[in-house]
Design an enzyme around this catalytic site. Structure first.
Site, PDB file in Angstrom:
ATOM      1  N   LYS A  76      -0.691   7.647   1.267  1.00  0.00           N
ATOM      2  CA  LYS A  76       0.263   7.457   0.177  1.00  0.00           C
ATOM      3  C   LYS A  76       0.498   8.792  -0.526  1.00  0.00           C
ATOM      4  O   LYS A  76      -0.459   9.537  -0.787  1.00  0.00           O
ATOM      5  CB  LYS A  76      -0.258   6.412  -0.820  1.00  0.00           C
ATOM      6  CG  LYS A  76       0.756   6.050  -1.912  1.00  0.00           C
ATOM      7  CD  LYS A  76       0.258   4.929  -2.814  1.00  0.00           C
ATOM      8  CE  LYS A  76       1.293   4.533  -3.865  1.00  0.00           C
ATOM      9  NZ  LYS A  76       0.823   3.462  -4.764  1.00  0.00           N
ATOM     10  N   SER A 151       3.766  -0.698  -5.579  1.00  0.00           N
ATOM     11  CA  SER A 151       4.338   0.593  -5.308  1.00  0.00           C
ATOM     12  C   SER A 151       3.973   1.192  -3.939  1.00  0.00           C
ATOM     13  O   SER A 151       4.654   2.110  -3.492  1.00  0.00           O
ATOM     14  CB  SER A 151       3.908   1.587  -6.389  1.00  0.00           C
ATOM     15  OG  SER A 151       2.515   1.833  -6.338  1.00  0.00           O
ATOM     16  N   SER A 175      -0.290  -2.912  -6.774  1.00  0.00           N
ATOM     17  CA  SER A 175       0.471  -2.023  -5.886  1.00  0.00           C
ATOM     18  C   SER A 175      -0.062  -1.877  -4.454  1.00  0.00           C
ATOM     19  O   SER A 175       0.608  -1.282  -3.617  1.00  0.00           O
ATOM     20  CB  SER A 175       0.573  -0.630  -6.508  1.00  0.00           C
ATOM     21  OG  SER A 175       1.568  -0.622  -7.496  1.00  0.00           O
TER      22      SER A 175
END
Lengths: 484, 95
Positions: A76, A151, A175
């Site tokens: 990420k 997210s 998320s």
């Protein structure tokens, strides 16, 4: 080879069936071929990946390395990576190359895992649909007109489409778990303090926690083990040994008590999702678990408390983005004030600005007690609900998300409606507990996630329960059509 | 709770955050919605409840007071928008 589970990939590398370089090329080719449709990767690091793969091959040939050596993964874009841009999904950090590695990045590097690239995400991890990214939305591989969740939307979409066997994520209010649910994969938000936050760009420091996304609990267990552990560079890291999660997947679960919070099955929960979750709970009953109703009386207060605490911490954390030392700077600032105001105004997107404004307001003179202090009091009530519940059950189960993946744009103009898509995940962050989502059914061709919540540092039991379920079901083996 | 445009301007100033004038009404509306939503908290009796700072009541760890990092100025300044002679440059503050 892209369909193999992690243990099979690791065994094949050791047996010489294929090299890490070949495996890495195979996944890079999949990204090349499919990511135009998904937009899950912000920065592809093909060259470095192949170098890392060759180094891993040398380690394996020398009989060294561990289970992740030579295994590709996607990272990420919130974790700092030395020598590779870390954008956090924001124009503000579009040009930011961190001068150091996050602890998670360093651990995975040392484990010999091969980073294929950095994944798309909501800007500064603020969003539930991956639509707030400066780099454009990510699409859900199960339906390209729908969101992957957020997210960690890029990580979840990429693993679901098997563009990588593993990915990292972060979870401040859901998320990791919500995108895992919406994309039909397994994702874990560990206990607060289990995974180091050093070099993980801070959104809300008292809630943020990194974790793995993978195709199964078994694969996630390996990545979680590699990511976890005490780190003296994170003052909130817990000084406590890491359980050997992969070895504990087959732990004895006889007499397992599962609690179903009544509050998680009420109004707002899609009927199809409810039915799938109930069927999954039934499967656990069939495996010998004892299931009982519990109550988390303050559950409805979690989202409102979160939207004070998280923006307050975000407004404070993001004050470091000022156009002076790193990141975006506006053209021709008139004076210092103008430099700050325009660099931040031009560098941040709308959702980040909303949260900075809410947080600034909540912390401003005269409002602090009414908002922040009140929310932190309510937070204790929410935590106490869980403490009581874990007095009578071992695990809590329920839906991860009230609906399956929604359409792109469907909630983009209505922040409060968007916030409510995390209604079942947020309390776990406020309480600092570990939680995970596993695929547990399909509704109209879209995956449904089952949320499993454990007691503090009880990740191993959570994983073992998920693993047991995945041995008798095949939801986690379903792949989105078109990405075979 | 509803925020007017004046209030949005005041908060944006506190945050040193540029907001386009044309967007003031939208921010006022969105922020008011969020604050009204958050106001549910006021209905809860929290008298005598200690605000929670850490879920496990963990305390900050102490470490020996010794130098652990050397000078890394050049490395850090390589990524700065504008530097000169080891200093970060910003528009003139004092005339």
């Amino acid at each position: 080879m892209h369909q193999k589970k992690l243990a099979e990939l690791a065994a094949a590398l050791r047996a010489g069936d294929f090299t890490s370089e070949e495996l890495t090329r195979a996944f890079l080719e999949r990204i090349e071929r499919y990511d135009g449709q998904l937009n899950s990767v912000i920065t592809l690091t093909a060259e470095q990946a192949l170098q890392q793969a060759r180094a891993a091959d040398a380690r394996i040939a020398a009989g060294e390395g561990g289970p992740l050596t030579g295994i590709p993964f996607l990272h990420k874009d919130i974790f700092c990576t030395l020598g590779v841009r870390t954008s956090c999904g924001s124009r503000m950090l579009d040009n930011f190359e961190a001068p150091y590695d996050a602890t998670v990045s360093a651990r995975l590097r040392e484990a010999g895992a091969v980073m294929l690239g950095k994944t798309n995400m909501d800007e500064f991890a603020m969003g539930s649909s991956n639509e707030t990214s400066f780099y454009g939305p990510v699409r859900n591989p199960w339906d390209l007109e729908r969101v992957p969740g957020g997210s960690s939307g890029g990580s979840a979409a990429a693993v679901a489409a098997r563009l990588a066997p593993l990915a990292t994520g972060t979870d401040t209010g859901g998320s990791i778990r919500q995108p895992a649910a919406l994309c039909g994969i397994t994702g874990i938000k560990p206990t607060y303090g289990r995974v180091s936050r050093y070099g993980m760009i801070a959104f809300a420091s008292s809630l943020d926690q990194g974790g793995p996304l993978a195709s199964s609990a078994e694969d996630a267990a390996w990545l979680l083990q590699a990511m976890s552990g005490f780190d003296e560079r994170d003052s909130t890291s817990m000084e406590r040994p890491v359980d050997p999660y992969p070895e504990m997947l087959d732990m004895d679960l006889s007499g397992l008590r599962i609690g179903l919070p009544r509050e998680y099955f009420g109004e707002g929960l899609d009927a199809g999702v409810a039915a799938a979750v109930e069927a999954a709970v039934e499967a656990f009953r069939g495996l010998g678990a004892e299931v009982r109703d519990i109550s988390l009386p303050n559950a409805a207060l979690a989202v409102p408390a979160y939207y004070v605490v998280a923006p307050a911490e975000c407004s404070s954390n993001l004050s470091r983005m000022d156009g002076v030392r790193f990141g975006y700077r506006c053209e021709n600032p008139r004076d210092l004030e103008d430099l700050y105001v325009r660099s931040r105004g031009e560098g941040f997107g709308a959702e980040v600005k909303r949260r900075i404004l809410i947080g600034t307001y909540a912390l401003s003179a005269g409002y602090y007690d009414a908002y922040y202090l009140k929310a932190q009091q309510v937070r204790r009530l929410i935590r106490d609900d869980f403490t009581r519940a874990f007095g009578e059950v071992d695990l809590i189960m329920g839906p991860t998300s009230p609906t399956t993946a929604f359409r792109l744009g469907e909630k983009a103009d209505d922040p409060v409606t968007m916030y409510l898509s995390d209604i079942y995940t947020i309390a776990v962050n406020l309480a600092g507990l570990p939680g995970m989502s596993i695929p547990a059914g399909m509704v109209d061709g879209l995956p449904v996630g089952l949320q499993i919540i454990g007691n503090y540092f009880d990740e191993a039991r959570m994983l073992a329960a998920a693993h047991r379920y995945q041995q008798v079901t095949d939801w986690h083996r379903r792949r989105p059509p078109g990405f075979e | 709770m509803s925020l007017d445009i004046e209030e949005v301007i005041r908060i944006a100033h506190l945050a040193r955050l540029g907001v386009d004038e044309s967007e003031y009404p939208a921010y006022a509306r969105n922020l008011s919605d969020i604050l009204s939503f958050v106001e549910q908290l006021n209905a809860v009796d929290t008298d005598g409840v200690e605000p929670m700072a850490h879920p496990l009541e963990a305390k900050q760890r102490m470490r020996p007071d010794r130098v652990t990092e050397g000078d890394q100025r050049e490395r850090f300044q390589r990524i700065a928008p504008k530097v000169e002679n080891g200093l970060y440059l910003v528009p003139k503050v004092i005339e």
